[in-house]
Scaffold this active site. Structure first.
Site, PDB file in Angstrom:
ATOM      1  N   CYS A   1       4.543   6.147 -13.157  1.00 56.49           N
ATOM      2  CA  CYS A   1       5.447   5.582 -14.160  1.00 56.49           C
ATOM      3  C   CYS A   1       5.924   6.688 -15.122  1.00 56.49           C
ATOM      4  O   CYS A   1       7.115   6.807 -15.409  1.00 56.49           O
ATOM      5  CB  CYS A   1       4.718   4.484 -14.918  1.00 56.49           C
ATOM      6  SG  CYS A   1       5.807   3.312 -15.742  1.00 56.49           S
TER       7      CYS A   1
ATOM      8  N   CYS B   1       9.757   1.776 -16.204  1.00 54.55           N
ATOM      9  CA  CYS B   1      10.440   2.841 -15.464  1.00 54.55           C
ATOM     10  C   CYS B   1      11.402   2.293 -14.417  1.00 54.55           C
ATOM     11  O   CYS B   1      12.084   3.054 -13.740  1.00 54.55           O
ATOM     12  CB  CYS B   1       9.427   3.775 -14.806  1.00 54.55           C
ATOM     13  SG  CYS B   1       8.701   3.111 -13.296  1.00 54.55           S
TER      14      CYS B   1
ATOM     15  N   CYS C   1       4.127  -0.608 -13.863  1.00 51.95           N
ATOM     16  CA  CYS C   1       3.459   0.130 -12.794  1.00 51.95           C
ATOM     17  C   CYS C   1       1.961   0.194 -13.077  1.00 51.95           C
ATOM     18  O   CYS C   1       1.547   0.503 -14.195  1.00 51.95           O
ATOM     19  CB  CYS C   1       3.960   1.569 -12.736  1.00 51.95           C
ATOM     20  SG  CYS C   1       5.614   1.757 -12.082  1.00 51.95           S
TER      21      CYS C   1
ATOM     22  N   CYS D   1       9.471  -2.443 -12.477  1.00 48.91           N
ATOM     23  CA  CYS D   1       8.644  -2.056 -13.616  1.00 48.91           C
ATOM     24  C   CYS D   1       9.488  -2.122 -14.897  1.00 48.91           C
ATOM     25  O   CYS D   1      10.596  -1.584 -14.953  1.00 48.91           O
ATOM     26  CB  CYS D   1       8.097  -0.642 -13.421  1.00 48.91           C
ATOM     27  SG  CYS D   1       7.293   0.037 -14.895  1.00 48.91           S
TER      28      CYS D   1
ATOM     29  N   GLY E   1     -14.546   5.361  10.143  1.00 50.74           N
ATOM     30  CA  GLY E   1     -14.717   3.941   9.860  1.00 50.74           C
ATOM     31  C   GLY E   1     -16.141   3.445   9.999  1.00 50.74           C
ATOM     32  O   GLY E   1     -16.435   2.311   9.631  1.00 50.74           O
TER      33      GLY E   1
END
Lengths: 294, 363
Positions: free
Chosen positions: A273, A245, A267, A242, A33
């Site tokens: 997808c 899909c 998606c 979606c 980080g």
């Protein structure tokens, strides 16, 4: 697969530069980080197009790697195509659009929906690496604040959102705390993706080219999205799935289909997808799989 | 039925082909040669060399041709090329006191040793469009005279002899100048790094900062002590020889700005310096750079830093036009994932406000 262009070193950067970048990456991995300054080079692509991610990728890529590049979750957006081509030309590596088959994934603004594994490295393109920038513009100050873990301003900022609007309104680049120490900008991924960073088995590397910073989250490292006990962190949700899909667990993009308010949700992760549709899932607006290639 | 818009390789290839066509323009008009740009667009070439930080008039001219005349794009091309070049040697500091000047003026003294040389300047031209150039023309030869034997000492050095201007502080023995292209910018930056940053910085931005300080958003009261334009020799000391040899000549513009200073607890009243140096002929940039350099030295003279041009992090962080142009124009890249997040947010906020209002009306 194209043969690498002659005249440039493997993956464009010279070996001295790669060594400099690898040192920065090692330091970044050792201090999760923490933003490591590095002597970012001018790349043949513009700043803002992913020069940090490209330099990190160039420094870690090997001839036997399989590269996937996504922008907004999609393999076929112009900039993803352009960066993938860059490494095809300069490194001659194999490329894929399938998340599972990639050993190295460079991304802008998304984490793939499929869970990543230990054999993979995820490289993020980062525009503004400093999560405190909007509270304190001066680098000399923010570096001190990180050193002293003096993060009060960030909590005040989030609290002010709640006081003014009843919720934390940050929807992307939502700040996280890494390994219980440094507050880090996850790059402008939607906060939907934040939980995927937590204890991810893959190594996560972040490159900011213009700002000349590299940082990292090593595998299986704790990544917490900042929140308050009475206002716990939450991710985006949609009332529908979606349209292609039928997925209800993926990040959706809104596509405007006409000028009368018509729209559909699909998606953002194109590979996710495609895989679902190949497996027989379908949404309300899908043609049978294979008839209309996305 | 929705079919996702594909960015696609074909689209990129077609865009590149269109770009090449647009660059060429009407094929009935002869193709512009790089030599023509190098010889006749010299100031554009100079700017590309200066901000691209690579002294190569041919490549700068090529970059301008490829960039369709866009200076910032040409600078980017040169930078991206420069970054791949190996470092073979470091030159010795160039001696601008020994410059073969084609232009040299001082606004602080009427006459100076070595004389004032007006040289090729726009300064006293009347800005009337010269329609004779429409048909092409060959100007009559300009008058010339052999250079005099007289040396051309720097004007600031003349003041320096009386101690009226702060002394130039040479770098400590063995100190290496910083290099922004090999180390990230960190604050506080030394004056060496500041000057390098300004020399590479966008001319328009540096000009605007200098102008702001002249107009009162700053505290410089500068005099153009000296501006000189000409060629200097570049020397390196090859390890195997151990003595300096000349490897080439570069054209430079140097500006020494002189600013007032009333003195502080530790320093007597004296003039202070601001320094500007660019590749090629670019007085506007060199002068602006000198003013901003002086402006950024506020701390050295116990001056309160109140204005943007005095703020090192503000100035140095935003001078680079390749960085700025890239980051600004990256807004053209898709952001629909983030935008979707904001849409979800704003719809939720609006729902919350609406239901709060309904409740209020009900009450």
């Amino acid at each position: 697969m194209n043969a690498p262009d002659t005249g440039y070193n493997f993956a464009y950067l010279d070996e001295q530069t790669k060594r400099m970048i690898r040192r920065a990456i090692l330091k970044a991995v050792a201090v999760p980080g923490y933003q490591v300054p590095f002597a970012g080079r001018e790349m043949p692509l513009p700043y803002g197009w992913g020069t940090g991610g490209i330099q990190v990728t160039a420094a870690v890529i090997g001839a036997d790697d399989t590269l996937k590049v996504i922008d907004q979750g999609a393999d076929d957006t112009t900039n993803a195509v352009s960066i993938r081509r860059f490494f095809q030309r300069t490194a001659g590596v194999a490329t894929t659009t399938e998340t599972e088959k990639a050993t190295l994934i460079q991304t802008r603004h998304r984490i793939p929906e499929a869970r990543l594994g230990e054999h993979q490295i995820l490289v993020y393109q980062v525009p503004i690496p400093e999560p405190l920038r909007w509270m304190e513009a001066r680098e000399s100050e923010t570096r001190k604040m990180h050193a002293l873990a003096e993060y009060g301003v960030m909590h005040v900022r989030l609290y002010e959102d709640i006081a003014h609007m009843g919720r934390i309104v940050k929807s992307y680049d939502y700040p996280v705390r890494v390994n219980g120490r440094y507050i880090m900008a996850p790059s402008p991924i939607p906060k939907f993706d934040n939980p995927k960073m937590d204890r991810m088995p893959a190594l996560q590397l972040f490159g900011a080219g213009r700002e000349k910073r590299i940082y990292a989250v090593p595998p299986y490292t704790r990544v917490e999205s900042l929140d308050f006990e009475d206002h716990p962190f939450e991710i985006q949700t949609w009332s529908e799935g979606c349209a292609l899909c039928g997925a209800t667990d993926s990040y959706l993009d809104e596509v405007v289909t006409d000028d009368r308010g018509g729209r559909m949700m699909v998606c953002s992760d194109t590979d996710h997808c495609d895989k679902r549709r190949a497996a027989g899932h379908s949404g309300p607006m899908a043609a049978p799989y294979g008839e209309t290639p996305r | 039925m929705y079919v996702a818009v594909k960015g696609g390789e074909a689209a990129i290839d077609n865009a590149h082909a269109l770009l090449a066509e647009a660059r060429r323009g009407d094929p009935a008009v002869p193709d512009l040669t790089v030599a023509q740009i190098r010889e006749q667009m010299t100031l554009a070439v100079d700017r590309v060399m200066a901000e691209g930080s690579l002294y190569d008039p041919d490549l700068a001219a090529l970059a301008l041709k490829q960039a369709r005349g866009d200076a910032v794009e040409a600078i980017f091309l040169v930078r991206a090329f420069r970054t791949t070049l190996p470092r073979l040697a470091h030159s010795l500091p160039v001696e601008t006191g020994e410059m073969r000047a084609k232009r040299r003026i001082s606004a602080t003294f009427k006459d100076i040793p070595g004389g004032q040389i007006l040289g090729p300047t726009f300064d006293y031209t009347h800005r009337l469009l010269d329609f004779a150039l429409l048909d092409g023309e060959t100007p009559p030869a300009a008058a010339s005279a052999a250079a005099g034997p007289e040396a051309m000492p720097r004007v600031v050095d003349i003041l320096g002899r009386e101690g009226l201007i702060e002394a130039d502080r040479p770098a400590p023995e063995g100190a290496e100048a910083g290099d922004l292209t090999r180390a990230p910018l960190e604050f506080p930056a030394g004056r060496d790094v500041r000057l390098q940053n300004l020399a590479r910085g966008d001319e328009g931005f540096v000009l605007g900062l200098a102008y702001s300080s002249q107009r009162g958003f700053g505290s410089t009261h500068p005099f153009a002590g000296e501006i000189r334009v000409g060629t200097v020799e570049v020397e390196i000391v090859p390890e195997e020889l151990g003595f300096p040899i000349v490897v080439g000549r570069v054209e430079l513009t140097e500006c020494q700005m002189i600013s007032q200073f009333k003195g502080s607890k530790t320093q007597p009243p004296q003039f202070t310096r601001g320094y500007g140096l660019t590749f090629g002929h670019n007085e506007r940039k060199a002068m602006a750079m000198a003013i901003v350099d002086r402006s950024l030295r506020a701390d050295e003279f116990d001056e309160e830093r109140r204005y943007p041009a005095q703020d090192e992090e503000f100035v140095l962080g935003h001078t680079d036009n390749v960085e700025a142009s890239g980051f600004l124009q990256h807004l053209k890249l898709p952001h629909y994932v983030d935008f979707q997040g904001e849409l979800v947010n704003i719809r939720a906020l609006r729902r919350a406000t609406q239901s709060a209002r309904k409740q209020e009306t009900a009450e």
